[in-house]
Design a protein around this motif. Structure first.
Motif, PDB file in Angstrom:
ATOM      1  N   ILE A  92      -4.863   4.198  -4.896  1.00  0.00           N
ATOM      2  CA  ILE A  92      -5.024   3.869  -6.111  1.00  0.00           C
ATOM      3  C   ILE A  92      -6.217   2.872  -6.319  1.00  0.00           C
ATOM      4  N   VAL A  93      -6.860   2.363  -5.345  1.00  0.00           N
ATOM      5  CA  VAL A  93      -7.718   1.579  -5.283  1.00  0.00           C
ATOM      6  C   VAL A  93      -9.028   2.303  -6.122  1.00  0.00           C
ATOM      7  N   PRO A  94      -9.500   3.487  -5.907  1.00  0.00           N
ATOM      8  CA  PRO A  94     -10.489   4.153  -6.649  1.00  0.00           C
ATOM      9  C   PRO A  94     -10.254   4.137  -8.202  1.00  0.00           C
ATOM     10  N   LEU A  95      -8.880   4.386  -8.292  1.00  0.00           N
ATOM     11  CA  LEU A  95      -8.529   4.553  -9.873  1.00  0.00           C
ATOM     12  C   LEU A  95      -8.412   3.319 -10.432  1.00  0.00           C
ATOM     13  N   TYR A  96      -8.123   2.214  -9.815  1.00  0.00           N
ATOM     14  CA  TYR A  96      -7.951   0.676 -10.511  1.00  0.00           C
ATOM     15  C   TYR A  96      -9.286   0.308 -10.548  1.00  0.00           C
ATOM     16  N   ASN A  97     -10.268   0.372  -9.804  1.00  0.00           N
ATOM     17  CA  ASN A  97     -11.736   0.225 -10.117  1.00  0.00           C
ATOM     18  C   ASN A  97     -12.424   0.752 -11.105  1.00  0.00           C
ATOM     19  N   ARG A  98     -12.113   2.105 -11.426  1.00  0.00           N
ATOM     20  CA  ARG A  98     -12.749   2.812 -12.493  1.00  0.00           C
ATOM     21  C   ARG A  98     -11.951   2.857 -13.717  1.00  0.00           C
ATOM     22  N   ASP A  99     -10.923   1.747 -13.857  1.00  0.00           N
ATOM     23  CA  ASP A  99      -9.962   1.676 -15.031  1.00  0.00           C
ATOM     24  C   ASP A  99      -9.173   2.580 -15.485  1.00  0.00           C
ATOM     25  N   TYR A 100      -8.937   3.687 -14.484  1.00  0.00           N
ATOM     26  CA  TYR A 100      -7.902   4.770 -15.041  1.00  0.00           C
ATOM     27  C   TYR A 100      -6.665   4.107 -15.029  1.00  0.00           C
ATOM     28  N   VAL A 101      -6.354   3.080 -14.318  1.00  0.00           N
ATOM     29  CA  VAL A 101      -5.013   2.456 -14.278  1.00  0.00           C
ATOM     30  C   VAL A 101      -5.197   0.934 -14.569  1.00  0.00           C
ATOM     31  N   THR A 102      -4.284   0.514 -15.569  1.00  0.00           N
ATOM     32  CA  THR A 102      -4.589  -0.722 -16.130  1.00  0.00           C
ATOM     33  C   THR A 102      -3.775  -1.914 -15.106  1.00  0.00           C
ATOM     34  N   ARG A 103      -4.466  -3.175 -15.140  1.00  0.00           N
ATOM     35  CA  ARG A 103      -3.732  -4.175 -13.980  1.00  0.00           C
ATOM     36  C   ARG A 103      -2.363  -4.264 -14.624  1.00  0.00           C
ATOM     37  N   GLU A 104      -1.875  -4.462 -15.714  1.00  0.00           N
ATOM     38  CA  GLU A 104      -0.500  -4.317 -16.223  1.00  0.00           C
ATOM     39  C   GLU A 104       0.340  -3.193 -15.691  1.00  0.00           C
ATOM     40  N   GLU A 105      -0.238  -1.956 -15.740  1.00  0.00           N
ATOM     41  CA  GLU A 105       0.457  -0.936 -15.350  1.00  0.00           C
ATOM     42  C   GLU A 105       0.559  -0.767 -13.852  1.00  0.00           C
ATOM     43  N   LEU A 106      -0.345  -1.491 -13.299  1.00  0.00           N
ATOM     44  CA  LEU A 106      -0.143  -1.509 -11.597  1.00  0.00           C
ATOM     45  C   LEU A 106       0.662  -2.316 -10.963  1.00  0.00           C
ATOM     46  N   MET A 107       1.001  -3.502 -11.706  1.00  0.00           N
ATOM     47  CA  MET A 107       1.542  -4.366 -11.102  1.00  0.00           C
ATOM     48  C   MET A 107       3.027  -4.373 -10.655  1.00  0.00           C
ATOM     49  N   PRO A 108       3.710  -3.463 -11.391  1.00  0.00           N
ATOM     50  CA  PRO A 108       5.057  -3.162 -11.032  1.00  0.00           C
ATOM     51  C   PRO A 108       5.041  -2.171  -9.765  1.00  0.00           C
ATOM     52  N   TYR A 109       3.927  -1.226  -9.730  1.00  0.00           N
ATOM     53  CA  TYR A 109       4.028  -0.315  -8.736  1.00  0.00           C
ATOM     54  C   TYR A 109       3.818  -1.341  -7.413  1.00  0.00           C
ATOM     55  N   VAL A 110       2.859  -2.226  -7.339  1.00  0.00           N
ATOM     56  CA  VAL A 110       2.532  -2.988  -6.108  1.00  0.00           C
ATOM     57  C   VAL A 110       3.876  -3.702  -5.841  1.00  0.00           C
ATOM     58  N   LEU A 111       4.706  -4.392  -6.668  1.00  0.00           N
ATOM     59  CA  LEU A 111       5.912  -4.927  -6.426  1.00  0.00           C
ATOM     60  C   LEU A 111       6.670  -4.033  -5.484  1.00  0.00           C
ATOM     61  N   GLY A 112       6.731  -2.815  -6.175  1.00  0.00           N
ATOM     62  CA  GLY A 112       7.709  -1.673  -5.332  1.00  0.00           C
ATOM     63  C   GLY A 112       7.407  -1.529  -4.124  1.00  0.00           C
ATOM     64  N   ALA A 113       5.893  -1.372  -3.841  1.00  0.00           N
ATOM     65  CA  ALA A 113       5.320  -1.077  -2.597  1.00  0.00           C
ATOM     66  C   ALA A 113       5.398  -2.092  -1.378  1.00  0.00           C
TER      67      ALA A 113
END
Length: 364
Positions: A258-279
């Motif tokens: 999801i790095v490329p998605l995040y870098n290109r604003d397809y995924v917002t920071r607020e949406e991504l944070m719970p995902y990283v916490l789960g990982a």
């Protein structure tokens, strides 16, 4: 230029090739863990002399594993190595706990590396922006695992002492691993304990890298289409990160995809944070697997202590998610907008673990 037999391989269905590659990866992983256990026992005198010079206290054990996770770009290898050293009686229980925790504190380095590679391929943004997800991953990981390390360090005698009385637990041993026992003994006796130890680390690292390559062949657009669109739901985003990392045992895959998605604003920071916490929780399951394979009850209890504590701290953060997200985003904004703060933060990520290793050596 194709190698001889390439045409034959190309005719094999992709699903069969994927299954074969996965089976090969699992075989190499199990063999590497078994060889690591054999060699650490055989090389105990040499490793003990080396470790007594470097690890002069609990803090240096934490710093050493933290730096090793940077160097290898893989916290799972460092955690497996720590468990193997503990099984051979080369590190104490407290040092084991801190080494596994340190492997998590340094694991986000792989995300920074992936972000840097993405920046080199697509010069659409600055390097600072390219590694922004890595910085976010460090913030999220440290916000959880720093308190987890402190809590675990305070509680480990209560949790591990009962497990110490169990001794060896036959139920933890897998009969399938006896297949590797004779082979690992032969390898160790033939090339020597030290070379076999290095070979074990290389195979373990290679098996995890191979698994990442196998996962790279999977059509990630399917995952992105059917899973990542649910990121706006906090608890579901958390569950997806936990599930993908637990199943793949690869935080490099679950975050790297999801790095490329995040870098290109397809995924917002607020949406991504719970995902990283789960990982960050899911990535401890491979360490638990190694502890089970090595049939060490104290090792299993130590990893479980970190796993349960990390789960509790993470659930607390998610329960107060609005406040938690605001705090993380505020710090992240400062790092992205202030170059001096950015540089200071990056330098601290290196000097922090380095100081944990060097200061005890200097004082001692």
């Amino acid at each position: 230029m194709n190698w001889p037999g390439q045409a034959v391989v190309d005719r094999v269905p992709s699903s069969v090739r994927l299954l074969g590659a996965t089976a090969t990866t699992i075989f190499l992983f199990l063999f590497a863990v078994q060889l690591l256990g054999t060699t650490t026992t055989a090389a105990a005198p040499t490793l003990r002399r080396l470790l007594t010079r470097i690890v002069v206290g609990d803090s240096s054990a934490l710093g050493l594993s933290w730096l090793a996770a940077y160097g290898l770009g893989n916290g799972s290898v460092v955690a497996a190595l720590a468990l193997s050293l503990f099984s051979a009686g080369l590190v104490s229980t407290s040092e084991l706990l801190l080494m596994v925790a340190g492997s998590r504190l340094g694991a986000a380095a792989i995300v920074v590396f992936i972000g840097a590679l993405d920046y080199l391929q697509k010069h659409r943004y600055s390097l600072q922006e390219g590694v922004s997800m890595g910085l976010l991953a460090f913030l999220l990981t440290h916000s959880i695992y720093v308190p987890v390390t402190v809590i675990g360090y305070l509680l480990y005698p209560i949790v591990t002492d009962p497990a110490r009385g169990v001794g060896t637990v036959p139920s933890l041993e897998s009969d399938s691993l006896t297949i590797f026992a004779a082979a690992t003994d032969v390898v160790t006796e033939t090339i020597g304990a030290a070379p076999a130890f290095l070979l074990a680390v290389a195979i373990l690292f290679g098996s995890l890298q191979l698994f990442d390559r196998v996962l790279g062949r999977i059509e990630t657009s399917v995952i992105r289409t059917h899973l990542f669109r649910h990121f706006e739901r906090t608890w579901l985003s958390f569950a997806i990160g936990l599930l993908i990392t637990t199943v793949t045992t690869s935080v490099a895959f679950s975050l790297g995809v999801i790095v490329p998605l995040y870098n290109r604003d397809y995924v917002t920071r607020e949406e991504l944070m719970p995902y990283v916490l789960g990982a960050n929780i899911g990535t401890l399951f491979d360490a638990l697997l190694v502890a089970v394979i090595l049939a060490n009850p104290v090792g299993v209890a130590t990893v479980l202590l970190l796993l349960v504590t990390a789960t509790g701290v993470t659930l607390l953060a998610l329960a107060r998610y609005e406040w938690y997200a605001w705090a993380i985003e505020s710090i992240d904004n400062v790092l992205l907008e202030d170059r001096r703060a950015f540089v200071a933060f990056v330098v601290s990520l290196v000097l922090g673990p380095l100081a944990l290793v060097v200061v005890p050596l200097a004082v001692g």
